[in-house]
Design a protein around this motif. Structure first.
Motif, short mmCIF file in Angstrom:
data_model
loop_
_atom_site.label_atom_id
_atom_site.label_comp_id
_atom_site.label_asym_id
_atom_site.label_seq_id
_atom_site.Cartn_x
_atom_site.Cartn_y
_atom_site.Cartn_z
N MET A 28 0.85 -1.19 0.00
CA MET A 28 0.00 0.00 0.00
C MET A 28 0.89 1.24 0.00
SD MET A 28 -2.83 1.34 2.78
CE MET A 28 -3.96 -0.02 2.53
N THR A 29 0.53 2.21 -0.80
CA THR A 29 1.33 3.43 -0.90
C THR A 29 0.97 4.41 0.20
OG1 THR A 29 -0.29 4.53 -2.31
CG2 THR A 29 1.40 3.20 -3.42
N HIS A 30 1.87 5.35 0.42
CA HIS A 30 1.58 6.42 1.37
C HIS A 30 0.37 7.22 0.89
CE1 HIS A 30 5.90 6.64 3.23
NE2 HIS A 30 5.44 5.41 3.15
N ALA A 31 0.25 7.37 -0.42
CA ALA A 31 -0.89 8.11 -0.99
C ALA A 31 -2.21 7.40 -0.67
CB ALA A 31 -0.72 8.26 -2.50
N LYS A 32 -2.24 6.10 -0.77
CA LYS A 32 -3.47 5.35 -0.47
C LYS A 32 -3.80 5.44 1.01
CE LYS A 32 -6.98 2.67 -1.19
NZ LYS A 32 -8.17 3.20 -1.86
N LEU A 33 -2.79 5.31 1.88
CA LEU A 33 -3.03 5.43 3.31
C LEU A 33 -3.54 6.84 3.62
CD1 LEU A 33 -2.99 4.24 6.15
CD2 LEU A 33 -0.58 4.93 6.32
N GLU A 35 -5.25 8.76 1.72
CA GLU A 35 -6.64 8.81 1.27
C GLU A 35 -7.56 8.15 2.31
OE1 GLU A 35 -9.28 6.59 -2.13
OE2 GLU A 35 -7.24 7.19 -2.67
N LEU A 36 -7.16 6.99 2.80
CA LEU A 36 -7.98 6.27 3.78
C LEU A 36 -8.10 7.02 5.11
CD1 LEU A 36 -6.69 2.64 3.12
CD2 LEU A 36 -8.93 3.58 2.50
N GLU A 41 -0.67 13.35 1.83
CA GLU A 41 0.42 12.37 1.70
C GLU A 41 1.64 12.84 2.49
OE1 GLU A 41 2.94 9.96 -1.73
OE2 GLU A 41 1.27 11.24 -2.34
#
Length: 76
Positions: A28-33, A35-36, A41
């Motif tokens: 999982m990317t920092h960007a996805k985390l 977002e969640l 970011e």
């Protein structure tokens, strides 16, 4: 070492563990985390580097990673 021989966890320790969780979650990317967590970011980058506000998001991090909430708190 803290009382009873427990190692005190620092933000740096927790940040490294967050990155390990992200790696375990299919990279999982920092960007996805971000977002969640509804964060930038940059804030997630700081958390992983051990410089950001981690404990504040312990509950949400626990839900996302499947780890206990206490895992994201310092000095446990």
């Amino acid at each position: 070492m803290g009382s009873a021989g427990k190692k005190l966890r620092t933000r740096m320790d927790i940040g490294k563990d967050i990155q390990s969780c992200l790696d375990d979650l299919n990279n999982m990317t920092h960007a996805k985390l971000a977002e969640l967590l509804n964060l930038s970011e940059k804030t997630v980058d700081r958390m992983v580097a051990g410089k950001g506000p981690i404990t504040k998001y312990a509950s949400d991090l626990a839900k996302i990673t499947g780890k206990p909430e206490s895992w994201f708190k310092e000095n446990i």
